[in-house]
Each structure stands twice: as structure tokens, then as C-alpha cells.
Design a protein around this motif. Structure first.
Motif, PDB file in Angstrom:
ATOM      1  N   ARG A  90      28.511  60.570  38.556  1.00 59.06           N
ATOM      2  CA  ARG A  90      29.030  59.273  39.016  1.00 59.06           C
ATOM      3  C   ARG A  90      28.215  58.814  40.222  1.00 59.06           C
ATOM      4  O   ARG A  90      27.422  59.563  40.780  1.00 59.06           O
ATOM      5  CB  ARG A  90      30.507  59.382  39.399  1.00 59.06           C
ATOM      6  N   SER A  91      28.449  57.565  40.602  1.00 52.73           N
ATOM      7  CA  SER A  91      27.785  56.988  41.775  1.00 52.73           C
ATOM      8  C   SER A  91      28.787  56.830  42.907  1.00 52.73           C
ATOM      9  O   SER A  91      29.995  56.670  42.678  1.00 52.73           O
ATOM     10  CB  SER A  91      27.171  55.629  41.438  1.00 52.73           C
ATOM     11  N   VAL A  92      28.277  56.863  44.131  1.00 56.13           N
ATOM     12  CA  VAL A  92      29.107  56.705  45.330  1.00 56.13           C
ATOM     13  C   VAL A  92      28.604  55.495  46.102  1.00 56.13           C
ATOM     14  O   VAL A  92      27.405  55.369  46.360  1.00 56.13           O
ATOM     15  CB  VAL A  92      29.044  57.969  46.220  1.00 56.13           C
ATOM     16  N   ASP A  93      29.512  54.611  46.488  1.00 58.72           N
ATOM     17  CA  ASP A  93      29.168  53.429  47.265  1.00 58.72           C
ATOM     18  C   ASP A  93      29.312  53.735  48.755  1.00 58.72           C
ATOM     19  O   ASP A  93      29.940  54.717  49.157  1.00 58.72           O
ATOM     20  CB  ASP A  93      30.093  52.262  46.882  1.00 58.72           C
ATOM     21  N   TYR A  94      28.739  52.891  49.567  1.00 63.86           N
ATOM     22  CA  TYR A  94      28.915  52.972  51.012  1.00 63.86           C
ATOM     23  C   TYR A  94      30.339  52.560  51.391  1.00 63.86           C
ATOM     24  O   TYR A  94      30.962  51.751  50.681  1.00 63.86           O
ATOM     25  CB  TYR A  94      27.932  52.039  51.725  1.00 63.86           C
ATOM     26  N   PRO A  95      30.861  53.078  52.487  1.00 65.07           N
ATOM     27  CA  PRO A  95      32.130  52.552  53.002  1.00 65.07           C
ATOM     28  C   PRO A  95      31.976  51.066  53.329  1.00 65.07           C
ATOM     29  O   PRO A  95      30.932  50.639  53.839  1.00 65.07           O
ATOM     30  CB  PRO A  95      32.362  53.376  54.276  1.00 65.07           C
TER      31      PRO A  95
ATOM     32  N   LYS B 278      23.075  47.285  44.146  1.00 62.45           N
ATOM     33  CA  LYS B 278      23.927  47.821  43.082  1.00 62.45           C
ATOM     34  C   LYS B 278      25.171  48.507  43.642  1.00 62.45           C
ATOM     35  O   LYS B 278      25.980  49.053  42.889  1.00 62.45           O
ATOM     36  CB  LYS B 278      23.126  48.819  42.223  1.00 62.45           C
ATOM     37  N   LYS B 279      25.303  48.487  44.973  1.00 64.32           N
ATOM     38  CA  LYS B 279      26.433  49.119  45.669  1.00 64.32           C
ATOM     39  C   LYS B 279      26.488  50.627  45.365  1.00 64.32           C
ATOM     40  O   LYS B 279      27.532  51.177  45.013  1.00 64.32           O
ATOM     41  CB  LYS B 279      27.765  48.430  45.325  1.00 64.32           C
ATOM     42  N   ILE B 280      25.315  51.263  45.500  1.00 67.41           N
ATOM     43  CA  ILE B 280      25.198  52.702  45.284  1.00 67.41           C
ATOM     44  C   ILE B 280      24.517  53.317  46.503  1.00 67.41           C
ATOM     45  O   ILE B 280      23.391  52.941  46.850  1.00 67.41           O
ATOM     46  CB  ILE B 280      24.375  53.016  44.017  1.00 67.41           C
TER      47      ILE B 280
END
Length: 307
Positions: free
Chosen positions: A223-228, A286-288
Motif C-alpha cells: 500500500r501507499s502512505v500519504d503525508y500528514p 499523487k499524495k504518496i
């Protein structure tokens, strides 16, 4: 011992500039075209600058990410006058190198990419394929100047969206860290050596060499993780210094993950996993912030060319 065979790999496409500001692949392909490289041993070579307008302006793309335009749905869509350039270019490349899933498709596509992340040499497989896994295994054995990791996006030949999916077989060579729009000699040479080892493997394969089975360690995408982010969607933290540049290093519960602009540490919660593409410049849109993967050891059969 299990054994499988494949037809000879007589037509190979080497593609650079799928993202126009990833310059190692751009200049490798330009050099091949300048030297009129059309054959390497028994292999006919097609060198392709995938996205010329983006290369000309040194941008990732002009309207939309070309490397997301090769799904079955997008390739079968009717192009309108308002279609993005990259959508039209995807149809052109499918006609030149494919058609995707068709018998006339090139035997192997090697797509050359750079990343701003500290990935070293990473071989990216859109799906698991014994032949490309053997190429990866060979490169890992031969490459002594840099670590070589293998990343898989899917287990099966799903409807992939990337350029390498147009061939009967395909993978991407991703080398970093290198800033986009910049050419570094060390990164260029790593990519060139990786490509040379690939063509060495192709020659040995076509000559009838039997490649013994064994194990290949891969990192399987989870999966991908976005920034806070705050309520308005603005980023509120950066990658923590203890995570920065630690691609493929085990991330455990409690490890620092982000450092907020107010100085607070955000820690990882979850099962132990491996981060990759950490702080990749092109993934902000991409918000990743990074991808997470699990490490898997695959057993591959021996392979040889089909008589």
C-alpha cells in the motif's frame, strides 16, 4: 527440478523518457539512436524515446502521466480531439510495440526510469513472470558495484497500466537517487551496466544456455502512505530524518516516520514492513510519501529457450 522453456527473445524495445525529466534513460536511448544500435547479437533492438514533447521541456509529462496510460480500458478507448497528448502517444506506442497481449508484440520491453529516492538499482516487475525473474536474478549476481532489489506490483498478469505491459515480457529499471532534470554520471553508469547485463542474459538465453532454478528475493507492494495533512489538505510534516534515504530498510512499530513542522514525531504503527520510493519528488502530486512492501522469497524453476 521443475523446468520451463520460452520462445527465443528476438525483438526487444529499450525505452527512455517515459517520464521526460528522468534523464539517464533519455540519454542512453539518444546515444543508442546516435550510434544506430539496431541489433545486439541475435536480438533486434528498438530504441524509443517514449514522450518526446515532455523530454523537450524536461518535464515528467505534458498533460498526464504517460506511464499510467496503458491499461486495457485506456488503450481501447476512442481518442477525441480533446484527448491528452500522452493518451494519444500511448495508442501510438501500443501500435508500435504491441498490441498489448497480442502475438505481434515485442518479446521484451525494458523501460528506463530514475527516482529521487535512495533506491539504488531497482528492477520493477508489473507482475510475476519466470523469465523476467531470471533476468533479475542474473543482474543481481553480476552487479557488484551497487545493490540490486526486485519490486513486484502484482502477483498475476493483471491489467497493468505501465509501458512495459505492452511487450510479451517487460520490466522497468529504476535507478536513484537522482534529481529530476539532472544527469549524474554514477547513476547513468549504474543504469547502463544493468542494461548491459540484461542484453548479456538475452544472448546467453537465445544461445541455448540453461539457467538453473533457485530463489529470488522480491519486495511485494502492499500500500501507499500519504503525508500528514490538515483539514484543508495541506501537508503538515516531512519525512523523518531517520526514515529519509532508508528505502528497503525494515520499518518497525514505533519507528519515526514523519517530523511535523511544529517538531512532533509521527511514529509508524503496524506490522513490520519495508518502505520504498521514500520522498519521491514526483509522488507529491499523487499524495504518496512512500510505498510499503513485504519481503518475499520466490522459488523459480530452471528455464531455457524452446527448441
Amino acid at each position: 527440478m521443475e523446468h520451463t522453456s520460452f520462445p527465443p527473445l528476438s525483438r526487444v524495445a529499450i525505452c527512455g523518457g517515459t517520464h521526460g525529466n528522468e534523464l539517464s534513460g533519455v540519454y542512453i536511448v539518444k546515444e543508442m539512436q546516435k550510434q544506430k544500435v539496431e541489433k545486439i547479437g541475435s536480438v533486434s533492438v528498438i530504441s524509443v524515446l517514449s514522450n518526446p514533447p515532455a523530454i523537450d521541456v524536461c518535464r515528467r509529462y505534458t498533460e498526464t502521466d504517460l506511464n499510467r496510460c496503458f491499461s486495457d480500458a485506456k488503450l481501447s478507448s476512442t481518442l477525441t480531439d480533446s484527448a491528452a497528448y500522452e493518451m494519444r502517444r500511448a495508442h501510438e506506442l501500443n501500435a508500435q510495440l504491441g498490441p498489448k497481449g497480442g502475438e505481434k508484440a515485442v518479446d521484451l520491453i525494458i523501460d528506463l526510469h530514475n527516482t529521487t529516492s535512495n533506491m539504488g538499482v531497482c528492477l520493477i516487475l508489473s507482475y510475476l513472470d519466470w523469465l523476467t525473474l531470471h533476468i533479475c536474478k542474473y543482474i543481481q549476481t553480476k552487479m557488484t558495484s551497487a545493490p540490486v532489489t526486485v519490486m513486484q506490483l502484482n502477483d498475476s498478469n493483471a491489467d497493468g497500466y505501465s509501458l512495459d505491459m505492452l511487450g510479451k515480457h517487460g520490466f522497468a529499471i529504476e535507478v536513484g537517487p537522482q534529481p529530476h532534470g539532472v544527469l549524474r554520471a554514477d547513476i547513468f553508469n549504474m543504469m547502463k551496466r544493468t542494461l548491459d547485463f540484461t542484453t548479456d542474459w538475452l544472448q546467453e538465453f537465445n544461445d541455448g544456455h540453461i539457467f538453473e532454478g533457485g530463489e529470488v528475493e522480491t519486495y511485494s507492494f502492499l500500500r501507499s502512505v500519504d503525508y500528514p495533512r490538515d483539514a484543508s489538505g495541506q501537508i503538515t510534516a516531512a519525512i523523518h530524518p531517520q526514515l529519509q534515504d532508508k528505502d528497503f530498510t525494515l520499518l518497525q512499530p514505533g519507528d519515526p516516520m514523519f517530523l511535523s513542522f511544529s517538531g512532533e514525531t509521527v511514529k509508524y504503527e503496524g506490522e513490520p514492513v519495508y518502505p520504498m520510493f521514500v520522498n519521491e519528488c514526483a509522488y507529491y502530486e499523487k499524495k504518496i510519501a512512500f510505498h510499503l512492501a513485504e519481503k518475499i522469497t520466490l522459488k523459480v524453476p530452471s528455464i531455457s529457450v524452446k527448441n
